[in-house]
Design an enzyme around this catalytic site. Structure first.
Site, PDB file in Angstrom:
ATOM      1  N   CYS A 133     -32.565 -64.960 -19.833  1.00  0.00           N
ATOM      2  CA  CYS A 133     -31.640 -64.594 -21.302  1.00  0.00           C
ATOM      3  C   CYS A 133     -30.468 -63.857 -21.717  1.00  0.00           C
ATOM      4  CB  CYS A 133     -33.041 -64.350 -22.324  1.00  0.00           C
ATOM      5  SG  CYS A 133     -32.666 -64.466 -23.347  1.00  0.00           S
ATOM      6  N   CYS A 158     -27.696 -68.328 -27.198  1.00  0.00           N
ATOM      7  CA  CYS A 158     -27.528 -66.128 -28.040  1.00  0.00           C
ATOM      8  C   CYS A 158     -27.736 -65.089 -26.863  1.00  0.00           C
ATOM      9  CB  CYS A 158     -28.857 -66.665 -28.935  1.00  0.00           C
ATOM     10  SG  CYS A 158     -28.238 -67.511 -30.792  1.00  0.00           S
ATOM     11  N   CYS A 200     -37.206 -61.630 -21.096  1.00  0.00           N
ATOM     12  CA  CYS A 200     -36.894 -62.311 -20.076  1.00  0.00           C
ATOM     13  C   CYS A 200     -35.885 -62.249 -19.535  1.00  0.00           C
ATOM     14  CB  CYS A 200     -36.895 -63.625 -21.446  1.00  0.00           C
ATOM     15  SG  CYS A 200     -38.191 -63.763 -22.617  1.00  0.00           S
ATOM     16  N   CYS A 234     -28.930 -72.465 -35.792  1.00  0.00           N
ATOM     17  CA  CYS A 234     -29.646 -71.028 -35.113  1.00  0.00           C
ATOM     18  C   CYS A 234     -29.429 -70.205 -35.188  1.00  0.00           C
ATOM     19  CB  CYS A 234     -29.496 -71.642 -33.696  1.00  0.00           C
ATOM     20  SG  CYS A 234     -30.539 -70.606 -32.624  1.00  0.00           S
ATOM     21  N   CYS A 266     -33.512 -57.678 -28.062  1.00  0.00           N
ATOM     22  CA  CYS A 266     -33.990 -58.025 -27.922  1.00  0.00           C
ATOM     23  C   CYS A 266     -35.046 -57.218 -27.205  1.00  0.00           C
ATOM     24  CB  CYS A 266     -34.495 -59.667 -27.984  1.00  0.00           C
ATOM     25  SG  CYS A 266     -36.721 -59.477 -27.746  1.00  0.00           S
ATOM     26  N   LEU A 301     -42.452 -71.629 -24.088  1.00  0.00           N
ATOM     27  CA  LEU A 301     -43.477 -71.071 -22.530  1.00  0.00           C
ATOM     28  C   LEU A 301     -42.926 -71.460 -21.228  1.00  0.00           C
ATOM     29  CD1 LEU A 301     -46.569 -71.766 -22.142  1.00  0.00           C
ATOM     30  CD2 LEU A 301     -46.123 -74.113 -21.048  1.00  0.00           C
ATOM     31  N   GLU A 313     -25.742 -63.273 -34.011  1.00  0.00           N
ATOM     32  CA  GLU A 313     -25.157 -64.334 -33.660  1.00  0.00           C
ATOM     33  C   GLU A 313     -26.258 -65.516 -34.299  1.00  0.00           C
ATOM     34  OE1 GLU A 313     -24.088 -62.500 -29.384  1.00  0.00           O
ATOM     35  OE2 GLU A 313     -25.005 -64.626 -29.672  1.00  0.00           O
TER      36      GLU A 313
HETATM   37  S1  SF4 Z   1     -35.536 -65.628 -24.774  1.00  0.00           S
HETATM   38 FE1  SF4 Z   1     -34.017 -63.453 -25.138  1.00  0.00          FE
HETATM   39  S2  SF4 Z   1     -34.177 -63.410 -27.163  1.00  0.00           S
HETATM   40 FE2  SF4 Z   1     -36.046 -64.483 -26.871  1.00  0.00          FE
HETATM   41  S3  SF4 Z   1     -37.585 -63.333 -26.055  1.00  0.00           S
HETATM   42 FE3  SF4 Z   1     -37.065 -63.202 -23.978  1.00  0.00          FE
HETATM   43  S4  SF4 Z   1     -35.846 -61.738 -24.060  1.00  0.00           S
HETATM   44 FE4  SF4 Z   1     -36.110 -61.767 -26.411  1.00  0.00          FE
END
Ligand code: SF4
Length: 346
Positions: A112, A332, A109, A98, A105, A214, A85
Site C-alpha cells: 500500500c 490512495c 501494509c 472513497c 497510515c 483480508l 486524498e
Molecule cells: S492498506 Fe494502507 S491505508 Fe489501509 S491499513 Fe494498510 S497501510 Fe493503512
C-alpha cells in the site's frame, strides 16, 4: 474554520446575525453544499466574504480525472500541510466516494502506497465530513457525464485505517447520517482488522456496512502483508466480524487485493472460501495498483478471473471489482507521492 466545527457550533460563526442565519448556513454546509461561499445566495455579503476564507478545511492542491470524466481524484491540503486524498467514481446510477480517515497510515501494509509513507496524523471529523460535502457540491454544481448529480455511496477506503481513528470517524458517521441525512446503508467502513474498533462499531447505532480487507487467508502470509495481523490474527478478526454481522444484520464483505504469486494460489482460494462461507461474506477481488516502492505486482486479469471461478465453484459470492483511475494513480497514497511528498522526498 467553520467546517471543522460541529453543526452545533454554527451560532458562533454567524455571530451577531439573526438566528435564522444558523439554519441557512446549516443547509448550505450540510444539506445542499456548494463549492464556494459566494454561492450561498441567501446569506448577506459580509458573512459570505467571511466564509470565503474558511468554508473548507483544506485547499485543493491537485485535481485529476480519468475514465472519460467519470473518475475524479483530489489531493486536498490542510493548513498544517497534511495531505488528504479523495476519489469520486461515477456510474450510470450511482456515484461512490472513497474517503480518507487519516493523513498517512501507521499500519504499514506492504503493498500500500499510504502504508509506505507512514503516519502523519488523524483527520478531524470535520475534515472527513468535508470530503463528502465537497463531492456532493461538485456533483450538484459541476457534475460528471452520465452520472447522477447526487452522491449515493461513501466508502472509507482511502488513506488510513478508519478504526484506528475511531472517535473522529464515529463523529463523522454521526454527522453524515444524522445531520447530512445519508442512509447508513450507503456507507461502508473498511478495516484491515482493528478488532477493538470493529467491536465498538458494533455497539454504535448505525448499521453501516463493514468490509474486511483480508488479502491473505492464513496467519503466516497475512502477517507478512498486513502487520497488524500479528496483534489481531484471523481467528480474532473472524470473531469480531461475525459479532458485527449478528448485531447489525448487514452482509459483510471481504476485500482481496490480487497479488501475483503471493495470494492468488489455489491454496489461498480454498482457505479464503472457507472464511467467506463461515462469515457469509461477499468477496471482492481487486487488481493491485502497484506502488513505486512495493515489490508486489498485480495478478493478470486472466488469473483473477480464474481465482474468482475457483471461489464460485466452492460456493462463494464473488465480484471482480472494477479498477478506476489507473492512469491517474488512483490507489490512495499515490497522488501525494506524485506531489513530491514521498518518503524518498523526505
Ligand atoms: S492498506 Fe494502507 S491505508 Fe489501509 S491499513 Fe494498510 S497501510 Fe493503512
Amino acid at each position: 474554520m467553520p467546517y471543522l466545527h460541529a453543526p452545533e457550533d454554527l451560532g458562533e460563526v454567524v455571530g451577531e446575525e439573526p438566528s435564522y442565519r444558523v439554519d441557512q448556513l446549516h443547509d448550505w454546509l450540510y444539506r445542499t453544499p456548494v463549492l464556494h461561499a459566494e454561492d450561498m445566495t441567501n446569506l448577506p455579503g459580509r458573512l459570505r466574504a467571511q466564509l470565503a476564507e474558511t468554508l473548507w478545511p483544506f485547499k485543493v492542491e491537485m485535481e485529476q480525472e480519468s475514465d472519460r470524466g467519470t473518475t475524479k481524484k483530489w489531493l486536498f491540503r490542510a493548513p498544517d500541510g497534511a495531505a488528504i486524498e479523495t476519489v469520486l467514481m461515477g456510474y450510470r446510477r450511482r456515484a461512490t466516494l472513497c474517503i480518507s480517515s487519516q493523513a498517512g497510515c501507521a499500519l504499514a501494509c506492504t503493498f500500500c502506497a499510504t502504508g509506505q509513507f507512514g503516519f502523519e496524523r488523524h483527520l478531524e471529523a470535520g475534515e472527513i465530513v468535508a470530503q463528502v460535502a465537497y463531492a456532493r457540491a461538485f456533483l450538484r454544481q459541476i457534475g460528471m457525464p452520465g452520472v447522477p448529480d447526487r452522491l449515493t455511496n461513501v466508502v472509507f477506503m482511502g488513506m488510513g485505517e478508519p478504526l484506528a481513528n475511531y472517535a473522529r470517524v464515529r463523529e463523522a458517521l454521526r454527522r453524515m447520517i444524522e445531520v447530512m441525512g445519508m442512509s447508513a446503508r450507503s456507507i461502508t467502513v473498511s478495516t484491515v482488522g482493528v478488532v477493538p474498533g470493529i467491536n465498538r462499531l458494533a455497539e454504535d447505532p448505525w448499521p453501516v456496512y463493514l468490509a474486511i480487507s483480508l488479502h491473505a487467508a492464513d496467519d503466516e502470509l497475512r502477517s507478512s502483508l498486513v502487520p497488524i495481523n500479528r496483534r489481531y490474527p484471523i481467528e480474532k478478526l473472524e470473531e469480531a466480524a461475525w459479532n458485527y454481522f449478528e448485531k447489525k444484520g448487514r452482509r459483510l464483505s471481504i476485500e482481496w487485493t490480487m497479488m501475483d504469486g503471493v495470494n492468488d494460489t489455489d491454496d489461498q482460494a480454498r482457505k479464503l472460501a472457507a472464511i467467506a462461507k463461515r462469515l457469509r461474506a461477499h468477496v471482492n477481488l481487486i487488481a493491485l495498483n502497484p506502488t513505486p516502492l512495493s515489490e508486489e505486482r498485480s495478478s493478470s486479469r486472466l488469473h483473477i478471473a480464474e481465482f474468482a471461478r475457483v471461489l464460485e465453484s466452492l460456493g462463494v459470492n464473488v465480484t471482480i471489482r472494477d479498477t478506476r483511475g489507473k492512469d491517474i494513480d488512483a490507489a490512495c497514497g499515490q497522488l501525494r507521492i506524485m506531489a513530491g511528498n514521498s518518503p524518498e522526498a523526505g
